[in-house]
Design a protein around this motif. Structure first.
Motif, PDB file in Angstrom:
ATOM      1  N   ILE A  94      -5.507  -3.780  -2.562  1.00 34.92           N
ATOM      2  CA  ILE A  94      -6.705  -3.280  -1.869  1.00 34.92           C
ATOM      3  C   ILE A  94      -6.348  -2.849  -0.451  1.00 34.92           C
ATOM      4  O   ILE A  94      -6.722  -1.760  -0.008  1.00 34.92           O
ATOM      5  CB  ILE A  94      -7.824  -4.332  -1.860  1.00 34.92           C
ATOM      6  CG1 ILE A  94      -8.305  -4.619  -3.279  1.00 34.92           C
ATOM      7  CG2 ILE A  94      -8.995  -3.862  -0.978  1.00 34.92           C
ATOM      8  CD1 ILE A  94      -9.204  -5.852  -3.396  1.00 34.92           C
ATOM      9  N   ALA A  95      -5.629  -3.702   0.268  1.00 38.56           N
ATOM     10  CA  ALA A  95      -5.294  -3.396   1.664  1.00 38.56           C
ATOM     11  C   ALA A  95      -4.495  -2.101   1.780  1.00 38.56           C
ATOM     12  O   ALA A  95      -4.700  -1.320   2.713  1.00 38.56           O
ATOM     13  CB  ALA A  95      -4.526  -4.560   2.283  1.00 38.56           C
ATOM     14  N   ALA A  96      -3.618  -1.852   0.825  1.00 36.18           N
ATOM     15  CA  ALA A  96      -2.791  -0.636   0.870  1.00 36.18           C
ATOM     16  C   ALA A  96      -3.625   0.639   0.761  1.00 36.18           C
ATOM     17  O   ALA A  96      -3.177   1.711   1.180  1.00 36.18           O
ATOM     18  CB  ALA A  96      -1.743  -0.671  -0.241  1.00 36.18           C
ATOM     19  N   THR A  97      -4.849   0.541   0.224  1.00 36.86           N
ATOM     20  CA  THR A  97      -5.698   1.723   0.066  1.00 36.86           C
ATOM     21  C   THR A  97      -6.598   1.974   1.272  1.00 36.86           C
ATOM     22  O   THR A  97      -7.237   3.019   1.351  1.00 36.86           O
ATOM     23  CB  THR A  97      -6.613   1.590  -1.170  1.00 36.86           C
ATOM     24  OG1 THR A  97      -7.591   0.571  -0.932  1.00 36.86           O
ATOM     25  CG2 THR A  97      -5.814   1.291  -2.419  1.00 36.86           C
ATOM     26  N   GLN A  98      -6.643   1.017   2.186  1.00 34.77           N
ATOM     27  CA  GLN A  98      -7.570   1.103   3.312  1.00 34.77           C
ATOM     28  C   GLN A  98      -6.897   1.727   4.526  1.00 34.77           C
ATOM     29  O   GLN A  98      -5.702   1.542   4.748  1.00 34.77           O
ATOM     30  CB  GLN A  98      -8.090  -0.295   3.672  1.00 34.77           C
ATOM     31  CG  GLN A  98      -8.793  -1.006   2.525  1.00 34.77           C
ATOM     32  CD  GLN A  98      -9.946  -0.205   1.970  1.00 34.77           C
ATOM     33  OE1 GLN A  98     -10.899   0.089   2.671  1.00 34.77           O
ATOM     34  NE2 GLN A  98      -9.842   0.177   0.706  1.00 34.77           N
ATOM     35  N   PRO A  99      -7.678   2.445   5.340  1.00 31.87           N
ATOM     36  CA  PRO A  99      -7.088   3.030   6.549  1.00 31.87           C
ATOM     37  C   PRO A  99      -6.680   1.929   7.523  1.00 31.87           C
ATOM     38  O   PRO A  99      -7.310   0.887   7.601  1.00 31.87           O
ATOM     39  CB  PRO A  99      -8.205   3.894   7.132  1.00 31.87           C
ATOM     40  CG  PRO A  99      -9.453   3.411   6.498  1.00 31.87           C
ATOM     41  CD  PRO A  99      -9.085   2.773   5.198  1.00 31.87           C
ATOM     42  N   HIS A 100      -5.602   2.188   8.245  1.00 34.27           N
ATOM     43  CA  HIS A 100      -5.086   1.245   9.237  1.00 34.27           C
ATOM     44  C   HIS A 100      -5.926   1.351  10.502  1.00 34.27           C
ATOM     45  O   HIS A 100      -6.060   2.426  11.070  1.00 34.27           O
ATOM     46  CB  HIS A 100      -3.622   1.559   9.526  1.00 34.27           C
ATOM     47  CG  HIS A 100      -2.979   0.619  10.474  1.00 34.27           C
ATOM     48  ND1 HIS A 100      -2.882  -0.734  10.231  1.00 34.27           N
ATOM     49  CD2 HIS A 100      -2.383   0.822  11.656  1.00 34.27           C
ATOM     50  CE1 HIS A 100      -2.263  -1.313  11.237  1.00 34.27           C
ATOM     51  NE2 HIS A 100      -1.946  -0.383  12.114  1.00 34.27           N
ATOM     52  N   LYS A 101      -6.500   0.235  10.921  1.00 39.48           N
ATOM     53  CA  LYS A 101      -7.305   0.211  12.144  1.00 39.48           C
ATOM     54  C   LYS A 101      -6.781  -0.909  13.037  1.00 39.48           C
ATOM     55  O   LYS A 101      -7.227  -2.053  12.929  1.00 39.48           O
ATOM     56  CB  LYS A 101      -8.780  -0.010  11.825  1.00 39.48           C
ATOM     57  CG  LYS A 101      -9.401   1.133  11.066  1.00 39.48           C
ATOM     58  CD  LYS A 101     -10.869   0.912  10.842  1.00 39.48           C
ATOM     59  CE  LYS A 101     -11.450   2.062  10.042  1.00 39.48           C
ATOM     60  NZ  LYS A 101     -12.862   1.892   9.772  1.00 39.48           N
TER      61      LYS A 101
END
Length: 111
Positions: A94-101
């Motif tokens: 899941i984390a790999a699909t989310q934008p880095h903020k």
């Protein structure tokens, strides 16, 4: 209702040694892995984001709203939390699909 410290500790233990952090948010918590939101803890329940890349991993989870009117999330119950190998895989997917903020730097006084 705020999350119990015991709940947050249990989630942190289940996710150890992943690089996660809990961020308080409106009395609840957002969960980050590598500075990417992958879940929320609301009313002592872990709600995982549902993304197409993790559909097979999360297909067995019951669905629910993290807060009234939210989109559906996968609810990680005690059995899901106990399977740390699965939990680590789904969190990283899941984390790999989310934008880095990245975190915003704190403002210093007098600046």
């Amino acid at each position: 209702m705020p999350n119990l410290p015991e709940t947050l500790e249990r989630i942190e233990r289940a996710l150890d040694p992943l690089p996660i952090r809990l961020q308080p948010m409106f009395g609840e918590h957002a969960l980050y892995c590598d500075d990417r939101v992958f879940a929320f803890v609301c009313d002592d329940t872990l709600f995982l984001k549902l993304v197409p890349e993790a559909a097979e991993l999360t297909a067995h989870l019951p669905r629910g709203e993290a807060y009234p009117g939210s989109k559906p999330y996968g609810i990680a119950d005690d059995d899901a939390m106990a399977d740390t190998e699965w939990l680590h895989e789904v969190v990283q997917t899941i984390a790999a699909t989310q934008p880095h903020k990245p975190r915003k730097p704190r403002k210093t006084r007098g600046a």
